[in-house]
Design an enzyme around this catalytic site. Structure first.
Site, PDB file in Angstrom:
ATOM      1  N   TYR A 194      -2.097  -1.000  10.720  1.00  0.00           N
ATOM      2  CA  TYR A 194      -2.228  -1.405   9.312  1.00  0.00           C
ATOM      3  C   TYR A 194      -0.998  -0.970   8.517  1.00  0.00           C
ATOM      4  O   TYR A 194      -0.421  -1.755   7.753  1.00  0.00           O
ATOM      5  CB  TYR A 194      -3.491  -0.775   8.729  1.00  0.00           C
ATOM      6  CG  TYR A 194      -3.687  -0.964   7.243  1.00  0.00           C
ATOM      7  CD1 TYR A 194      -4.268  -2.125   6.735  1.00  0.00           C
ATOM      8  CD2 TYR A 194      -3.308   0.029   6.325  1.00  0.00           C
ATOM      9  CE1 TYR A 194      -4.459  -2.292   5.375  1.00  0.00           C
ATOM     10  CE2 TYR A 194      -3.492  -0.130   4.961  1.00  0.00           C
ATOM     11  CZ  TYR A 194      -4.075  -1.286   4.492  1.00  0.00           C
ATOM     12  OH  TYR A 194      -4.261  -1.449   3.135  1.00  0.00           O
TER      13      TYR A 194
ATOM     14  N   SER B 205       0.850  -1.197   0.000  1.00  0.00           N
ATOM     15  CA  SER B 205       0.000   0.000   0.000  1.00  0.00           C
ATOM     16  C   SER B 205       0.880   1.239   0.000  1.00  0.00           C
ATOM     17  O   SER B 205       2.043   1.185   0.422  1.00  0.00           O
ATOM     18  CB  SER B 205      -0.864   0.020   1.262  1.00  0.00           C
ATOM     19  OG  SER B 205      -1.502   1.270   1.423  1.00  0.00           O
TER      20      SER B 205
HETATM   21  P1  NAD Z   1     -11.378  -6.060   0.076  1.00  0.00           P
HETATM   22  O1  NAD Z   1     -12.181  -5.850   1.299  1.00  0.00           O
HETATM   23  O2  NAD Z   1     -12.073  -6.325  -1.178  1.00  0.00           O
HETATM   24  O3  NAD Z   1     -10.337  -7.236   0.282  1.00  0.00           O
HETATM   25  C1  NAD Z   1      -9.817  -7.600   1.514  1.00  0.00           C
HETATM   26  C2  NAD Z   1     -10.122  -9.067   1.714  1.00  0.00           C
HETATM   27  O4  NAD Z   1      -9.408  -9.544   2.852  1.00  0.00           O
HETATM   28  C3  NAD Z   1     -11.574  -9.368   2.014  1.00  0.00           C
HETATM   29  O5  NAD Z   1     -12.311  -9.572   0.830  1.00  0.00           O
HETATM   30  C4  NAD Z   1     -11.478 -10.632   2.851  1.00  0.00           C
HETATM   31  O6  NAD Z   1     -11.805 -11.758   2.080  1.00  0.00           O
HETATM   32  C5  NAD Z   1     -10.026 -10.729   3.239  1.00  0.00           C
HETATM   33  N1  NAD Z   1      -9.831 -10.948   4.665  1.00  0.00           N
HETATM   34  C6  NAD Z   1      -9.775 -10.036   5.668  1.00  0.00           C
HETATM   35  N2  NAD Z   1      -9.576 -10.655   6.834  1.00  0.00           N
HETATM   36  C7  NAD Z   1      -9.486 -11.988   6.570  1.00  0.00           C
HETATM   37  C8  NAD Z   1      -9.279 -13.146   7.372  1.00  0.00           C
HETATM   38  N3  NAD Z   1      -9.081 -13.052   8.693  1.00  0.00           N
HETATM   39  N4  NAD Z   1      -9.272 -14.352   6.761  1.00  0.00           N
HETATM   40  C9  NAD Z   1      -9.463 -14.465   5.424  1.00  0.00           C
HETATM   41  N5  NAD Z   1      -9.652 -13.396   4.627  1.00  0.00           N
HETATM   42  C10 NAD Z   1      -9.657 -12.186   5.199  1.00  0.00           C
HETATM   43  O7  NAD Z   1     -10.451  -4.773  -0.051  1.00  0.00           O
HETATM   44  P2  NAD Z   1      -9.198  -4.443  -0.972  1.00  0.00           P
HETATM   45  O8  NAD Z   1      -9.018  -3.000  -0.818  1.00  0.00           O
HETATM   46  O9  NAD Z   1      -9.337  -5.025  -2.320  1.00  0.00           O
HETATM   47  O10 NAD Z   1      -8.016  -5.142  -0.223  1.00  0.00           O
HETATM   48  C11 NAD Z   1      -7.090  -5.972  -0.890  1.00  0.00           C
HETATM   49  C12 NAD Z   1      -5.681  -5.546  -0.545  1.00  0.00           C
HETATM   50  O11 NAD Z   1      -5.449  -4.227  -1.021  1.00  0.00           O
HETATM   51  C13 NAD Z   1      -5.385  -5.508   0.939  1.00  0.00           C
HETATM   52  O12 NAD Z   1      -4.113  -6.074   1.166  1.00  0.00           O
HETATM   53  C14 NAD Z   1      -5.358  -4.035   1.258  1.00  0.00           C
HETATM   54  O13 NAD Z   1      -4.540  -3.755   2.366  1.00  0.00           O
HETATM   55  C15 NAD Z   1      -4.776  -3.506  -0.016  1.00  0.00           C
HETATM   56  N6  NAD Z   1      -4.948  -2.077  -0.237  1.00  0.00           N
HETATM   57  C16 NAD Z   1      -6.175  -1.528  -0.409  1.00  0.00           C
HETATM   58  C17 NAD Z   1      -6.301  -0.177  -0.634  1.00  0.00           C
HETATM   59  C18 NAD Z   1      -7.634   0.466  -0.847  1.00  0.00           C
HETATM   60  O14 NAD Z   1      -7.710   1.696  -0.876  1.00  0.00           O
HETATM   61  N7  NAD Z   1      -8.695  -0.272  -1.028  1.00  0.00           N
HETATM   62  C19 NAD Z   1      -5.153   0.627  -0.694  1.00  0.00           C
HETATM   63  C20 NAD Z   1      -3.916   0.051  -0.522  1.00  0.00           C
HETATM   64  C21 NAD Z   1      -3.822  -1.306  -0.298  1.00  0.00           C
END
Ligand code: NAD
Ligand code: MG
Length: 334
Positions: free
Chosen positions: A238, A225
């Protein structure tokens, strides 16, 4: 020159019709101009391509569903076009039900890979859509719900996925927990531990379990991120895990590179996903103006990162190892 590499008159004419700079493409380089280029899509303005803030206030119980977001995120369901870049590959993607994980799952399947996804049982409705999309691409879909905070489950997940797909050569550690705490004083040990277990222990357990399956040419991808480089004050725990993700990508790249296994990461900026609208995932103010501060004036959509996950897994990108590829709309690092 083989027939395959020859630029035919028909192809040249098609290319000229599309306004291509034919002179820049030399047959000596073995290029051929694909007929499909003559139907190239028009330029798209990235500032208006997708919804811009303000967004409607919305909070869903954690972990939140993509299917209930307004507007619904674009994971490339209607747009991603594959070209066989991952033909025959077998991928496991955590958090594959929604967000970046779903975008990668759709793209991988359309590039020819079988795909296993992991998610939480509460996310079954999102996961079912992804399974349908993978099957619609003509590939095997494996759905394995379960909580990644459990070491035993992580091991079973990898073994199950590999057994059902007949192997494993792409592992995407993408699942994460993000919860806002205004002060370190409000952050309990339990919450801190939850974040660490999901974001850092799980990839450690998953990669360890996957190693026996990963042959030379395999790829491990972590989702980091912009928070790794410029942490928000309210995302103390985080952001630590995202900095650690960048770091483990780089150390493992050195450890596994000599074995022919590449390890890379993706660093998204603000992306419109359930993580941001799940209860506690972000502040209500941040939610309505989400992405406004970027030079593109909007958040990214998961679909806009799909090709990065493909690139890092595909063998034509084979010199990328220990790299972090960003997609943040013009702010942040890397
Ligand atoms: P998202 O909510 O679609 O995906 C996160 C997923 O994590 C969930 O769908 C869930 O299935 C899984 N998860 C959480 N806790 C869990 C557990 N205990 N066991 C199994 N699965 C679990 O959101 P996203 O934004 O697509 O996140 C995906 C990645 O992107 C993450 O690593 C997040 O940190 C990163 N990210 C997101 C953003 C943003 O702005 N959305 C920015 C930077 C990084
Ligand atoms: Mg989800």
């Amino acid at each position: 020159m083989s027939n395959e590499n020859k630029i035919t008159r028909r192809k040249l004419i098609g290319g000229i019709g599309a306004g291509l700079a034919i002179s820049a493409i030399s047959p000596a380089l073995g290029s051929s101009i694909d007929d499909s280029l003559s139907a190239a899509p028009a330029l798209e303005d990235p500032t208006t391509k997708y919804p811009r803030p303000p967004f409607k206030r919305q909070v869903q119980p954690w972990p939140a569903l993509a299917g209930k977001m307004e507007p619904r995120p674009d994971h490339g369901e209607k747009s991603y076009k594959g070209s066989g870049r991952l033909a025959g590959r077998k991928a496991l993607i955590t958090g594959g039900d929604s967000g970046m994980g779903r975008a990668a799952a759709i793209a991988y399947a359309r590039e020819g890979a079988d795909v296993a996804i992991n998610y939480l049982p509460a996310e079954e409705p999102d996961a079912r859509e992804v399974v349908q999309l993978i099957k619609a691409a003509g590939k095997k879909a494996v759905a394995i719900p379960g909580d990644l905070r459990d070491e035993g489950f992580c091991k079973r997940l990898v073994d199950d996925a590999a057994r059902q797909m007949g192997g494993l050569d792409i592992l995407v550690c993408n699942a994460a927990r993000q919860q806002v705490h205004q002060s370190i004083a409000d952050l309990s040990t339990e919450q801190f531990d939850w974040t660490m277990k999901t974001n850092i222990y799980a990839p450690f357990w998953l990669i360890k379990a996957a190693l026996p399956y990963l042959k030379p040419g395999s790829a491990v991808i972590g989702t980091a991120s912009v928070q790794a480089y410029d942490p928000s004050p309210e995302l103390f725990d985080y952001a630590i895990t995202k900095a650690a993700t960048v770091n483990f990508v780089k150390s493992l790249a050195k450890q596994l590179g000599p074995k022919g296994i590449r390890v890379n990461g993706v660093a998204p900026g603000p992306i419109w996903t359930p993580l941001q609208v799940a209860e506690g995932g972000s502040t209500p103010e941040k939610q309505t103006t989400f992405g406004q501060q970027t030079p593109l004036g909007r958040p990214g959509q998961p679909a806009e990162l799909a090709s990065i996950y493909v690139q890092l897994a595909a063998s034509d990108g084979s010199f990328a190892n220990g790299q972090i590829y960003g997609a943040a709309g013009g702010e942040g690092q890397p």
